[in-house]
Design a protein around this motif. Structure first.
Motif, PDB file in Angstrom:
ATOM      1  N   SER A 100      16.772-107.369-101.063  1.00  0.00           N
ATOM      2  CA  SER A 100      16.449-106.405-100.014  1.00  0.00           C
ATOM      3  C   SER A 100      17.699-105.746 -99.435  1.00  0.00           C
ATOM      4  N   SER A 101      18.871-106.339 -99.643  1.00  0.00           N
ATOM      5  CA  SER A 101      20.107-105.752 -99.120  1.00  0.00           C
ATOM      6  C   SER A 101      20.825-104.864-100.135  1.00  0.00           C
ATOM      7  N   LEU A 102      20.286-104.776-101.368  1.00  0.00           N
ATOM      8  CA  LEU A 102      20.866-103.913-102.394  1.00  0.00           C
ATOM      9  C   LEU A 102      19.941-102.728-102.631  1.00  0.00           C
ATOM     10  N   ASN A 103      20.507-101.546-102.709  1.00  0.00           N
ATOM     11  CA  ASN A 103      19.711-100.337-102.918  1.00  0.00           C
ATOM     12  C   ASN A 103      19.136-100.339-104.334  1.00  0.00           C
ATOM     13  N   PRO A 104      17.799-100.390-104.488  1.00  0.00           N
ATOM     14  CA  PRO A 104      17.220-100.464-105.829  1.00  0.00           C
ATOM     15  C   PRO A 104      17.424 -99.201-106.653  1.00  0.00           C
ATOM     16  N   ARG A 105      17.808 -98.102-106.024  1.00  0.00           N
ATOM     17  CA  ARG A 105      17.989 -96.836-106.740  1.00  0.00           C
ATOM     18  C   ARG A 105      19.427 -96.613-107.189  1.00  0.00           C
ATOM     19  N   GLN A 106      20.305 -97.552-106.848  1.00  0.00           N
ATOM     20  CA  GLN A 106      21.710 -97.399-107.226  1.00  0.00           C
ATOM     21  C   GLN A 106      22.095 -98.438-108.275  1.00  0.00           C
ATOM     22  N   THR A 107      23.002 -98.070-109.135  1.00  0.00           N
ATOM     23  CA  THR A 107      23.537 -99.021-110.104  1.00  0.00           C
ATOM     24  C   THR A 107      24.493 -99.981-109.408  1.00  0.00           C
ATOM     25  N   VAL A 108      24.797-101.076-110.090  1.00  0.00           N
ATOM     26  CA  VAL A 108      25.737-102.037-109.533  1.00  0.00           C
ATOM     27  C   VAL A 108      27.096-101.382-109.304  1.00  0.00           C
ATOM     28  N   ALA A 109      27.487-100.507-110.206  1.00  0.00           N
ATOM     29  CA  ALA A 109      28.769 -99.812-110.046  1.00  0.00           C
ATOM     30  C   ALA A 109      28.811 -99.051-108.730  1.00  0.00           C
ATOM     31  N   ARG A 110      27.734 -98.353-108.412  1.00  0.00           N
ATOM     32  CA  ARG A 110      27.688 -97.580-107.172  1.00  0.00           C
ATOM     33  C   ARG A 110      27.629 -98.500-105.951  1.00  0.00           C
ATOM     34  N   ILE A 111      26.853 -99.580-106.037  1.00  0.00           N
ATOM     35  CA  ILE A 111      26.701-100.495-104.908  1.00  0.00           C
ATOM     36  C   ILE A 111      28.036-101.113-104.523  1.00  0.00           C
ATOM     37  N   ILE A 112      28.788-101.582-105.518  1.00  0.00           N
ATOM     38  CA  ILE A 112      30.052-102.263-105.232  1.00  0.00           C
ATOM     39  C   ILE A 112      31.148-101.270-104.859  1.00  0.00           C
ATOM     40  N   SER A 113      31.142-100.101-105.474  1.00  0.00           N
ATOM     41  CA  SER A 113      32.237 -99.151-105.239  1.00  0.00           C
ATOM     42  C   SER A 113      32.046 -98.290-103.992  1.00  0.00           C
ATOM     43  N   ASP A 114      30.829 -98.216-103.460  1.00  0.00           N
ATOM     44  CA  ASP A 114      30.575 -97.375-102.289  1.00  0.00           C
ATOM     45  C   ASP A 114      31.504 -97.652-101.111  1.00  0.00           C
ATOM     46  N   PRO A 115      31.749 -98.934-100.741  1.00  0.00           N
ATOM     47  CA  PRO A 115      32.670 -99.167 -99.617  1.00  0.00           C
ATOM     48  C   PRO A 115      34.057 -98.579 -99.844  1.00  0.00           C
ATOM     49  N   LEU A 116      34.520 -98.596-101.094  1.00  0.00           N
ATOM     50  CA  LEU A 116      35.829 -98.038-101.399  1.00  0.00           C
ATOM     51  C   LEU A 116      35.815 -96.519-101.321  1.00  0.00           C
ATOM     52  N   ILE A 117      34.740 -95.912-101.823  1.00  0.00           N
ATOM     53  CA  ILE A 117      34.632 -94.450-101.782  1.00  0.00           C
ATOM     54  C   ILE A 117      34.567 -93.958-100.347  1.00  0.00           C
ATOM     55  N   VAL A 118      33.819 -94.692 -99.493  1.00  0.00           N
ATOM     56  CA  VAL A 118      33.727 -94.331 -98.080  1.00  0.00           C
ATOM     57  C   VAL A 118      35.106 -94.368 -97.422  1.00  0.00           C
ATOM     58  N   SER A 152      18.844-111.738-111.653  1.00  0.00           N
ATOM     59  CA  SER A 152      18.162-112.818-110.939  1.00  0.00           C
ATOM     60  C   SER A 152      18.641-112.861-109.489  1.00  0.00           C
ATOM     61  N   GLY A 153      17.993-113.710-108.680  1.00  0.00           N
ATOM     62  CA  GLY A 153      18.379-113.801-107.275  1.00  0.00           C
ATOM     63  C   GLY A 153      19.818-114.238-107.089  1.00  0.00           C
ATOM     64  N   GLY A 154      20.246-115.247-107.870  1.00  0.00           N
ATOM     65  CA  GLY A 154      21.624-115.705-107.767  1.00  0.00           C
ATOM     66  C   GLY A 154      22.614-114.646-108.200  1.00  0.00           C
ATOM     67  N   GLN A 155      22.286-113.913-109.276  1.00  0.00           N
ATOM     68  CA  GLN A 155      23.168-112.839-109.741  1.00  0.00           C
ATOM     69  C   GLN A 155      23.230-111.704-108.713  1.00  0.00           C
ATOM     70  N   ALA A 156      22.074-111.396-108.118  1.00  0.00           N
ATOM     71  CA  ALA A 156      22.048-110.342-107.106  1.00  0.00           C
ATOM     72  C   ALA A 156      22.906-110.724-105.896  1.00  0.00           C
ATOM     73  N   GLN A 157      22.884-112.014-105.535  1.00  0.00           N
ATOM     74  CA  GLN A 157      23.725-112.425-104.407  1.00  0.00           C
ATOM     75  C   GLN A 157      25.206-112.332-104.770  1.00  0.00           C
ATOM     76  N   ARG A 158      25.543-112.574-106.025  1.00  0.00           N
ATOM     77  CA  ARG A 158      26.934-112.382-106.472  1.00  0.00           C
ATOM     78  C   ARG A 158      27.341-110.918-106.337  1.00  0.00           C
ATOM     79  N   ILE A 159      26.397-110.015-106.605  1.00  0.00           N
ATOM     80  CA  ILE A 159      26.676-108.585-106.417  1.00  0.00           C
ATOM     81  C   ILE A 159      26.942-108.298-104.942  1.00  0.00           C
ATOM     82  N   GLY A 160      26.119-108.894-104.064  1.00  0.00           N
ATOM     83  CA  GLY A 160      26.331-108.713-102.634  1.00  0.00           C
ATOM     84  C   GLY A 160      27.683-109.232-102.183  1.00  0.00           C
TER      85      GLY A 160
END
Length: 323
Positions: A100-118, A152-160
């Motif tokens: 629920s904390s990861l945007n389902p419409r964005q790729t992992v690349a975008r999710i992780i890199s967004d803070p840096l781009i901002v 999976s849930g554990g992998q998604a939390q690693r992304i977070g």
């Protein structure tokens, strides 16, 4: 004495009532604590005690009603969003539910890199950093263009976690980061967070309701009840000789791995449910459920003070346990 990385003083959060004439809800009521560089402070308590609200105020996802939040010696509680932007590189958060904390419409690349781009990084550089972070948290960098639902849930939390690390923070507020995961996956995430702390020199505010997890990862523990801290100190003291009746009750509910010890241990059963934060009882807020409550507990709120001579532990109780 060195200045703590995080210093919270008399932090309060009051929400308006849901209806026009309903009483306001004081979710957090005068919370104070410190987190040193490289330290992990655990924040525990029942659901609804104000743990998550406290964490969100620290990272300024919520504006405190009153009190102060000092980070690196600077009061950030009243900074504008513009002034707060550069500080967000040093202060990040990991949320409870990874999906629920990861945007389902964005790729992992975008999710992780967004803070840096901002923060002004180039897109190509941010993508390279995202791939590095995926490898750091135990994911395959080649999966960088996948979407959250493919993990999976554990992998998604690693992304977070990777997203939180993108800006190289000094403090990470982890809001129940393993409570939504299977037990075996919980251990993997806890091990990952411990390794990252050693390698990167991170400090954690680790919010949880599982006292077993808190004992594993934390250096000190703060126990919250109805918006207030009732006991705080080193985990060695708190787990072996809890001073507050509420802390003793919480620890008595933690299962023991030894069946013989589990059968013979003292179990403390609290009466009733926690009072509503919209209508807290007078005096000590724990007194309606406390087996040791006396007349003074019903009229006078206990201050958070040193539990015993020679200890750094503090307890908010008129009649704390001595051992």
């Amino acid at each position: 004495m060195t200045t703590p990385l995080l210093r919270v003083r008399d932090l309060t959060m009051t929400f308006p009532g849901r209806r026009a004439r309903s009483a306001p809800v004081r979710a957090v009521d005068g919370v104070s604590f410190e987190v040193a560089t490289g330290e992990t402070l655990g924040l525990v308590g029942e659901s609804g005690c104000g743990k998550s609200t406290t964490g969100r105020m620290i990272v300024r996802l919520l504006q405190p009603t009153s009190g102060s939040v000092e980070f690196g010696g600077r009061d950030i509680g009243r900074l504008s969003q513009r002034a707060l932007k550069p500080l967000r590189t040093e202060l990040q958060m990991v949320f409870q539910d990874p999906h629920s904390s990861l945007n389902p419409r964005q790729t992992v690349a975008r999710i992780i890199s967004d803070p840096l781009i901002v923060q002004g990084a180039a897109v190509a550089e941010a993508r390279r950093r995202a791939a590095e972070l995926m490898e750091l948290v135990g994911l395959i960098p080649e999966h960088i263009d996948r979407y959250p639902h493919e993990f999976s849930g554990g992998q998604a939390q690693r992304i977070g976690i990777a997203r939180a690390l993108a800006t190289s923070p000094r403090l990470v507020v982890a809001d129940e980061p393993v409570s939504a995961l299977d037990v075996s996956v919980q251990a993997q995430i806890v091990n990952l967070m411990e390794r990252l702390q050693r390698e990167l020199g991170l400090s954690y505010l680790f919010i949880a309701h599982d006292l077993s997890v808190i004992k594993r990862v934390c250096d000190r523990v703060a126990v919250m009840y109805l918006g207030r801290i009732v006991e705080i100190g080193a985990k060695e003291h708190l787990y072996t000789a809890p001073a507050h009746p509420y802390t003793r009750a919480l620890l008595s509910a933690v299962p023991l791995p030894d069946p013989a010890a589990e059968r013979t241990r003292e179990r403390i059963t609290l009466l009733g449910d926690p009072p509503s934060p919209a209508a807290p009882p007078p005096g000590c807020t724990f007194h309606p459920r406390c087996p040791k409550a006396r007349d003074i507990c019903r009229t006078e709120a206990p201050a958070l003070r040193i539990a015993a001579a020679g200890e750094a532990r503090q307890v908010a109780c008129h009649f704390p346990e001595s051992g």
